[in-house]
Design a protein around this motif. Structure first.
Motif, mmCIF file in Angstrom:
data_model
loop_
_atom_site.group_PDB
_atom_site.id
_atom_site.type_symbol
_atom_site.label_atom_id
_atom_site.label_comp_id
_atom_site.label_asym_id
_atom_site.label_seq_id
_atom_site.Cartn_x
_atom_site.Cartn_y
_atom_site.Cartn_z
ATOM 1 N N SER A 74 0.724 -1.436 -0.007
ATOM 2 C CA SER A 74 0.061 -0.037 -0.062
ATOM 3 C C SER A 74 0.763 1.309 -0.170
ATOM 4 O O SER A 74 0.304 2.352 0.082
ATOM 5 C CB SER A 74 -0.921 -0.021 1.310
ATOM 6 O OG SER A 74 -1.849 -1.142 1.301
ATOM 7 N N GLU A 75 2.179 1.309 -0.129
ATOM 8 C CA GLU A 75 2.971 2.119 0.018
ATOM 9 C C GLU A 75 3.437 2.788 -1.409
ATOM 10 O O GLU A 75 3.927 2.209 -2.105
ATOM 11 C CB GLU A 75 4.253 2.008 0.680
ATOM 12 C CG GLU A 75 5.263 2.978 1.325
ATOM 13 C CD GLU A 75 6.249 2.820 1.899
ATOM 14 O OE1 GLU A 75 6.852 3.502 2.668
ATOM 15 O OE2 GLU A 75 6.533 1.429 2.131
ATOM 16 N N TRP A 76 2.826 4.074 -1.695
ATOM 17 C CA TRP A 76 3.436 4.630 -2.869
ATOM 18 C C TRP A 76 4.044 5.996 -2.572
ATOM 19 O O TRP A 76 3.448 6.999 -2.339
ATOM 20 C CB TRP A 76 2.277 4.919 -3.549
ATOM 21 C CG TRP A 76 2.219 5.480 -4.946
ATOM 22 C CD1 TRP A 76 2.758 6.749 -5.299
ATOM 23 C CD2 TRP A 76 2.530 4.494 -6.288
ATOM 24 N NE1 TRP A 76 2.981 7.060 -7.002
ATOM 25 C CE2 TRP A 76 2.744 5.503 -7.277
ATOM 26 C CE3 TRP A 76 2.595 3.227 -6.894
ATOM 27 C CZ2 TRP A 76 2.977 5.311 -8.468
ATOM 28 C CZ3 TRP A 76 2.606 2.921 -7.916
ATOM 29 C CH2 TRP A 76 2.844 3.837 -8.869
ATOM 30 N N ASP A 77 5.222 5.878 -2.477
ATOM 31 C CA ASP A 77 6.206 6.774 -1.833
ATOM 32 C C ASP A 77 7.325 7.183 -3.107
ATOM 33 O O ASP A 77 8.338 6.438 -2.894
ATOM 34 C CB ASP A 77 6.910 6.528 -0.481
ATOM 35 C CG ASP A 77 7.605 7.837 -0.067
ATOM 36 O OD1 ASP A 77 7.763 8.923 -0.674
ATOM 37 O OD2 ASP A 77 7.833 7.587 1.224
ATOM 38 N N GLY A 84 3.956 0.889 -4.546
ATOM 39 C CA GLY A 84 3.082 -0.306 -4.383
ATOM 40 C C GLY A 84 1.357 -0.041 -4.788
ATOM 41 O O GLY A 84 0.939 1.024 -4.705
ATOM 42 N N ALA A 85 0.877 -0.831 -5.767
ATOM 43 C CA ALA A 85 -0.357 -0.690 -6.415
ATOM 44 C C ALA A 85 -1.735 -1.079 -5.757
ATOM 45 O O ALA A 85 -2.518 -0.696 -6.430
ATOM 46 C CB ALA A 85 -0.172 -0.877 -8.093
ATOM 47 N N ALA A 265 -3.909 7.841 -2.215
ATOM 48 C CA ALA A 265 -3.223 6.525 -2.294
ATOM 49 C C ALA A 265 -3.711 5.911 -0.815
ATOM 50 O O ALA A 265 -2.472 5.380 -0.259
ATOM 51 C CB ALA A 265 -1.920 6.395 -2.771
ATOM 52 N N GLU A 266 -4.676 5.617 -0.484
ATOM 53 C CA GLU A 266 -5.187 4.824 0.815
ATOM 54 C C GLU A 266 -6.147 4.035 0.514
ATOM 55 O O GLU A 266 -7.082 3.927 -0.049
ATOM 56 C CB GLU A 266 -5.533 5.933 1.868
ATOM 57 C CG GLU A 266 -4.461 6.963 2.403
ATOM 58 C CD GLU A 266 -4.760 7.922 3.490
ATOM 59 O OE1 GLU A 266 -3.939 8.734 3.981
ATOM 60 O OE2 GLU A 266 -6.110 7.813 3.665
ATOM 61 N N ILE A 267 -5.973 2.963 1.452
ATOM 62 C CA ILE A 267 -7.208 1.933 1.538
ATOM 63 C C ILE A 267 -8.082 1.993 2.604
ATOM 64 O O ILE A 267 -7.652 2.078 3.620
ATOM 65 C CB ILE A 267 -6.691 0.353 1.520
ATOM 66 C CG1 ILE A 267 -5.777 0.271 0.181
ATOM 67 C CG2 ILE A 267 -7.822 -0.798 1.808
ATOM 68 C CD1 ILE A 267 -5.262 -1.344 0.330
#
Length: 329
Positions: A74-77, A84-85, A265-267
């Motif tokens: 979940s990390e898009w940095d 992470g998509a 970009a969060e779930i």
């Protein structure tokens, strides 16, 4: 007359072969025309293969470095070089599911009305207006979503769902309602997918043999029972194919979703929270991507979306083909 009698005695495959030979071999112009149309037909699959190869080649560095974790992280940095998509994949699936949940009953109702109940003078105008929804540019849907739908959701719909229906206690409607959200994106996608589902469902319902309806009526069934027990079961595969085509439309939509989903970009389990889709992620960041790995990560997201869309459309085409073959038999 002899030639006509001979053709009548042929099987379907023999008739097709005879017609093809007579058309192709009769004139030079026909031969040139045949070669040109064959070349055009071959170009499309070759173009598809070229696109797949190019996307795969560009996505390979990111897929090779992050492996399966690219799909689950979940990390898009971007500054840290971590990609992470999972939030984008989650957002794409959830927004598309909401769209189908809203669009499918509406589209099926429209299709049943047009094929079974509407008078002949009303069928074409209503079908034209429904199909016209597919011709509206997506940016227009996005503007309508920002200036009309989001204020309506924030001020009327969400308070009604929370206070009147008491859905605020569920995790699906928890948290503040800012406006841009997964729910807004799902509603926009539902409107955009509706004409596809409606058009396919309408055609497959019309393709159900009249004898099926007459047999059910002869047994004493009511009009609703004929539709429920004779028409819809015969058209089930085609209707599912139309729904999957609508799903393919929802998966790939970019501009309208980017304008209303919030792009975070969060779930989150709340439908009122902002989210991200794969298409909106690519649209937002592709022009700003400067490093090779960032570009490769975005192409990897595109590759995942490409594979999902191809699979969905292949399933839809197969279902529509299967119901056509069954009706012809």
């Amino acid at each position: 007359m002899d030639g006509i009698e001979r053709i009548r005695g042929m099987s379907g495959a023999e008739r097709e072969t005879t017609a093809r030979v007579s058309i192709v071999g009769s004139d030079l112009g026909d031969r040139v025309y045949s070669v040109m149309t064959t070349a055009f037909a071959v170009c499309i699959p070759l173009l598809l293969i070229a696109i797949a190869i190019e996307i795969g080649r560009a996505a390979w560095p990111a897929l090779h470095q992050f492996g399966f974790g690219f799909l689950t992280s979940s990390e898009w940095d971007v500054p840290a070089g971590k990609y992470g998509a999972a939030p984008a994949i989650f957002g794409t699936i959830v927004s598309s599911f909401i769209a189908l949940l809203i669009a499918t009953p509406l589209a099926l109702g429209v299709a049943i009305f047009l094929s079974e109940f509407a008078p002949r003078w009303l069928q074409q105008p209503v079908a034209f207006l429904v199909d016209l929804l597919a011709a509206i540019p997506s940016v227009v849907y996005g503007l309508w979503g920002i200036f009309v739908m989001i204020p309506l959701l924030r001020e009327d719909v969400v308070p009604f769902l929370r206070d009147t229906l008491h859905l605020g206690a569920t995790p699906f409607f928890a948290g503040p309602a800012y406006g841009p959200s997964m729910l807004a994106a799902g509603i926009i996608l539902a409107i955009m997918a509706l004409p596809y589902i409606s058009a396919v469902s309408r055609e497959v319902l019309r393709a159900v043999p009249r004898s099926q309806r007459e047999a059910a009526l002869a047994l004493g069934a009511t009009r609703w029972e004929v539709i429920r027990d004779a028409v819809i079961p015969n058209a089930r595969s085609g209707i599912i194919g139309g729904v999957i085509l609508g799903l393919g439309r929802a998966l790939g939509e970019t501009m309208a979703v980017t304008m209303v989903i919030g792009n975070r970009a969060e779930i989150s389990s709340s439908l009122l929270a902002p989210g991200y889709t794969m298409a909106s992620l690519i649209a937002n960041e592709f022009s700003e991507a400067t490093s090779d790995m960032h570009l490769s990560a975005l192409m990897a997201v595109g590759a995942v979306l490409f594979v999902i869309t191809i699979i969905v459309n292949a399933i839809a085409r197969w279902l529509v083909w299967s119901v056509s073959v069954r009706n012809e038999a």
